[in-house]
Design an enzyme around this catalytic site. Structure first.
Site, PDB file in Angstrom:
ATOM      1  CG  LEU A  26      -1.806  -1.222   1.424  1.00 23.65           C
ATOM      2  CD1 LEU A  26      -2.850  -0.945   2.504  1.00 23.65           C
ATOM      3  CD2 LEU A  26      -2.492  -1.631   0.130  1.00 23.65           C
ATOM      4  NE  ARG A  82       0.703  13.664   9.903  1.00 23.73           N
ATOM      5  CZ  ARG A  82       0.967  12.863  10.937  1.00 23.73           C
ATOM      6  NH1 ARG A  82       1.634  13.327  11.982  1.00 23.73           N
ATOM      7  NH2 ARG A  82       0.590  11.607  10.914  1.00 23.73           N
ATOM      8  CD  GLU A  98      -7.840   0.860  12.878  1.00 26.00           C
ATOM      9  OE1 GLU A  98      -7.047   1.809  12.777  1.00 26.00           O
ATOM     10  OE2 GLU A  98      -7.462  -0.327  12.900  1.00 26.00           O
ATOM     11  CG  ASN A 148      -3.152  -4.008  12.747  1.00 25.35           C
ATOM     12  OD1 ASN A 148      -2.442  -4.901  12.310  1.00 25.35           O
ATOM     13  ND2 ASN A 148      -4.015  -3.333  11.999  1.00 25.35           N
ATOM     14  CE  LYS A 203      32.881  12.451 -14.302  1.00 25.68           C
ATOM     15  NZ  LYS A 203      32.291  13.161 -15.441  1.00 25.68           N
ATOM     16  CG  ASN A 259      36.212  16.240 -16.938  1.00 26.08           C
ATOM     17  OD1 ASN A 259      36.490  17.319 -16.424  1.00 26.08           O
ATOM     18  ND2 ASN A 259      35.188  15.516 -16.550  1.00 26.08           N
TER      19      ASN A 259
HETATM   20  C1  UD1 Z   1      -3.522   1.408  10.029  1.00 27.46           C
HETATM   21  C2  UD1 Z   1      -4.358   0.289  10.673  1.00 27.46           C
HETATM   22  C3  UD1 Z   1      -4.095   0.267  12.172  1.00 27.46           C
HETATM   23  C4  UD1 Z   1      -2.627   0.079  12.433  1.00 27.46           C
HETATM   24  C5  UD1 Z   1      -1.807   1.166  11.728  1.00 27.46           C
HETATM   25  C6  UD1 Z   1      -0.342   0.863  11.825  1.00 27.46           C
HETATM   26  C7  UD1 Z   1      -6.392   0.109   9.344  1.00 27.46           C
HETATM   27  C8  UD1 Z   1      -7.827   0.440   9.264  1.00 27.46           C
HETATM   28  N1  UD1 Z   1      -5.750   0.557  10.408  1.00 27.46           N
HETATM   29  O1  UD1 Z   1      -4.021   2.641  10.574  1.00 27.46           O
HETATM   30  O2  UD1 Z   1      -4.825  -0.777  12.775  1.00 27.46           O
HETATM   31  O3  UD1 Z   1      -2.350   0.091  13.823  1.00 27.46           O
HETATM   32  O4  UD1 Z   1      -2.145   1.220  10.326  1.00 27.46           O
HETATM   33  O5  UD1 Z   1       0.405   1.930  11.317  1.00 27.46           O
HETATM   34  O6  UD1 Z   1      -5.881  -0.541   8.464  1.00 27.46           O
HETATM   35  N2  UD1 Z   1      -3.349   3.542   2.453  1.00 27.46           N
HETATM   36  C9  UD1 Z   1      -3.661   3.542   1.125  1.00 27.46           C
HETATM   37  N3  UD1 Z   1      -4.924   3.835   0.747  1.00 27.46           N
HETATM   38  C10 UD1 Z   1      -5.912   4.129   1.653  1.00 27.46           C
HETATM   39  C11 UD1 Z   1      -5.580   4.125   3.008  1.00 27.46           C
HETATM   40  C12 UD1 Z   1      -4.296   3.824   3.383  1.00 27.46           C
HETATM   41  O7  UD1 Z   1      -2.802   3.271   0.275  1.00 27.46           O
HETATM   42  O8  UD1 Z   1      -7.043   4.370   1.226  1.00 27.46           O
HETATM   43  C13 UD1 Z   1      -1.959   3.226   2.866  1.00 27.46           C
HETATM   44  C14 UD1 Z   1      -1.256   4.408   3.507  1.00 27.46           C
HETATM   45  O9  UD1 Z   1      -0.539   5.171   2.539  1.00 27.46           O
HETATM   46  C15 UD1 Z   1      -0.321   3.726   4.482  1.00 27.46           C
HETATM   47  C16 UD1 Z   1      -1.098   2.489   4.902  1.00 27.46           C
HETATM   48  O10 UD1 Z   1      -2.028   2.243   3.869  1.00 27.46           O
HETATM   49  O11 UD1 Z   1       0.863   3.296   3.865  1.00 27.46           O
HETATM   50  C17 UD1 Z   1      -1.796   2.664   6.224  1.00 27.46           C
HETATM   51  O12 UD1 Z   1      -2.673   3.740   6.170  1.00 27.46           O
HETATM   52  P1  UD1 Z   1      -2.818   4.768   7.370  1.00 27.46           P
HETATM   53  O13 UD1 Z   1      -3.771   5.822   6.982  1.00 27.46           O
HETATM   54  O14 UD1 Z   1      -1.516   5.179   7.872  1.00 27.46           O
HETATM   55  O15 UD1 Z   1      -3.540   3.832   8.439  1.00 27.46           O
HETATM   56  P2  UD1 Z   1      -3.668   4.093   9.993  1.00 27.46           P
HETATM   57  O16 UD1 Z   1      -4.857   4.940  10.220  1.00 27.46           O
HETATM   58  O17 UD1 Z   1      -2.381   4.552  10.545  1.00 27.46           O
END
Ligand code: UD1
Ligand code: MG
Length: 455
Positions: A12, A19, A160, A175, A339, A374
């Protein structure tokens, strides 16, 4: 040994990383000379996945390019709108068509994950527990999903933070977000996930409750918190950098290198260091560097894209840039920049030299202040220096130019024509000596001063 289940990896990486305050996607920021995404893909590669799908956000083609540079056959799927981790995994379904094994879900912004942890997670999946979750004990669980266990310690749900009760908030088993799940079960359960929660997102974590409701079990694999730190800010990126550096320094020392002051030596994820190498304080080693055995790297050297053969001595204050190939037992000294140049076995450039787009033969000696010119303002040109050549101090070698074996170049020469083997080349104004001139001049000046004083 039972036959290993085939593995597919879904990373993902759709988050923009607001940020980070950056024009670049978050997963393309680097730690230890490697993008966050590359760290994850390299660790995942050790599980030998049959397929890799990277979920990227819209308008970030560089993410796909980076993924393919590391996992050549990676499929890039775009999540147009961020709707939660379950929605993101759903985007991978096309890319995993026909795949029937274990799907590993990893995050592109969690780069410290070790290959052994990824395989332990994959191996936790079984007929009995078709889903496995990677958990960790958090020093401060705030913000993480909590792993909810029943009285007999079986995982029953992930809650969550925003959806937890006061009691659940005290749980420190959290998690990581990484799961392993049988593909068949994944595609069966995913459509049942709703966004009926505090954030109105489709939570991948709902898979746990759904699996349990099916009368199946969920396995738990655990790892140290340090492996699952995510990156959301530049400060967190710096933390990741420092954890990676600590890891790589330790590995270098375990493999037989002496780091006199480990905290001041910076390595890259792909740095290769041989045995009995000594690295003095304040050395920066960028990407793509190979160091042979018995090499000494002296203080304040900066090295990237270079190959250093056995027994060479580099620095102090040396700069090796991409394409520098330093031969066996060669010496590269202070304020020397190399280089895209090959330095032959036993050759020396000990002080204040620039060698670019060049080849220097074995045992040749490059004097202080000698440089290859060079670049003509438009193009780069090559300088070929043979073996056993003596290049006098402050020589300018105007490329393209060839200097034959065992020739000698007089100090201060500007060499614009080829020098044949065994020849001496002198290319500078000829010295004129006027006997007694300085003495006469001095006396004249003294006399004038005396006259002025009398007036
Ligand atoms: C998620 C977990 C949480 C865990 C935490 C650990 C869920 C619902 N929650 O929460 O239990 O403790 O990670 O860090 O899964 N992403 C996408 N598309 C989306 C949403 C997220 O690609 O629509 C990717 C984000 O870029 C990131 C990862 O998934 O790399 C996690 O997403 P993030 O929003 O950080 O989840 P958390 O709310 O932190
Ligand atoms: Mg997060």
């Amino acid at each position: 040994m039972p036959k290993r289940e085939p593995i597919a990896v879904v990373v993902l990486a759709a988050g923009k990383g607001t940020r980070m305050r950056s024009d670049f996607p978050k997963v393309l920021h680097k730690a230890a000379g490697r993008t966050l995404l590359a760290h994850v893909l390299h660790s995942a590669a050790e599980a030998k996945p049959e397929r890799t799908v990277v979920i990227s956000g819209p308008g970030m083609p560089e993410v796909g390019a980076e993924a393919r540079a590391i996992a050549g056959d990676a499929v890039i799927a775009i999540q147009e709108k961020r709707q939660g981790t379950a929605h993101a995994v759903g985007i991978a379904q096309d890319g995993l068509k026909g795949f029937d094994g274990t799907v590993l879900v990893l995050y592109g912004d969690v780069p410290l994950i070790r290959p052994e942890t990824i395989s332990a997670l994959a191996q936790a999946v079984s007929e009995e527990s078709p889903l496995a979750v990677l958990g960790f004990r958090a020093a401060n669980p705030t913000g993480y999903g909590r792993l909810i266990q029943n009285r007999s310690g079986k995982l029953v749900a992930i809650r969550e933070e925003l959806d937890t009760t006061v009691d659940e908030r005290r749980i420190d088993l959290c998690n990581s977000g990484f799961i392993a799940i049988k593909a068949k079960l994944l595609w069966e359960l995913l459509p049942r996930i709703t966004n009926d929660n505090a954030k109105h997102e489709y939570y991948l974590t709902d898979l746990v409750g759904l699996t349990v409701a099916e009368g199946r079990q969920v396995a738990l694999a655990e790892c140290p918190e340090a492996e699952v730190h995510g990156v959301n800010t530049r400060a967190q990126l710096a933390q990741i950098e420092s954890l990676l550096q600590a890891r790589y320094r330790q590995e270098a020392m375990d493999n037989g290198a002496t780091l006199i002051d480990p905290p001041s030596v910076f390595l890259s994820a792909d740095t290769e260091i041989g045995k009995d190498v000594t690295i003095e304080p304040h050395v920066v080693i960028g990407p793509h560097v190979r160091i042979g055995d018995n090499v000494e790297i002296l203080a304040f050297s900066h090295i990237e894209g270079a190959a250093i053969a056995d027994g060479a001595r580099i620095g102090p204050f040396a700069r090796l840039r991409p394409g520098a190939e330093i031969g066996k037992d060669a010496h590269i000294g202070n304020f020397v920049e190399i280089k895209k140049a090959r330095i032959g076995e036993g050759a020396k450039a000990n002080h204040l030299t620039y060698i670019g787009d060049a080849s220097v033969g074995a045992r040749s000696n490059i004097g202080a202040g000698a440089i290859t010119c060079n670049y003509d303002g438009f193009e780069k040109h090559h300088t070929e220096i043979g073996a056993d050549v003596f290049v006098g101090s402050n020589t300018a070698l105007v490329a393209p130019v060839n200097v034959g074996d065992a020739s000698n170049i007089a100090a201060g020469s500007v060499i614009t024509q080829d020098v044949p083997a065994d020849a001496l080349a002198i290319a500078r104004g000829q010295q004129v000596v006027k006997a007694g001139w300085a003495k006469k001049y001095r006396e004249l000046k003294k006399a004038k001063k005396l006259q002025r004083g009398k007036r």
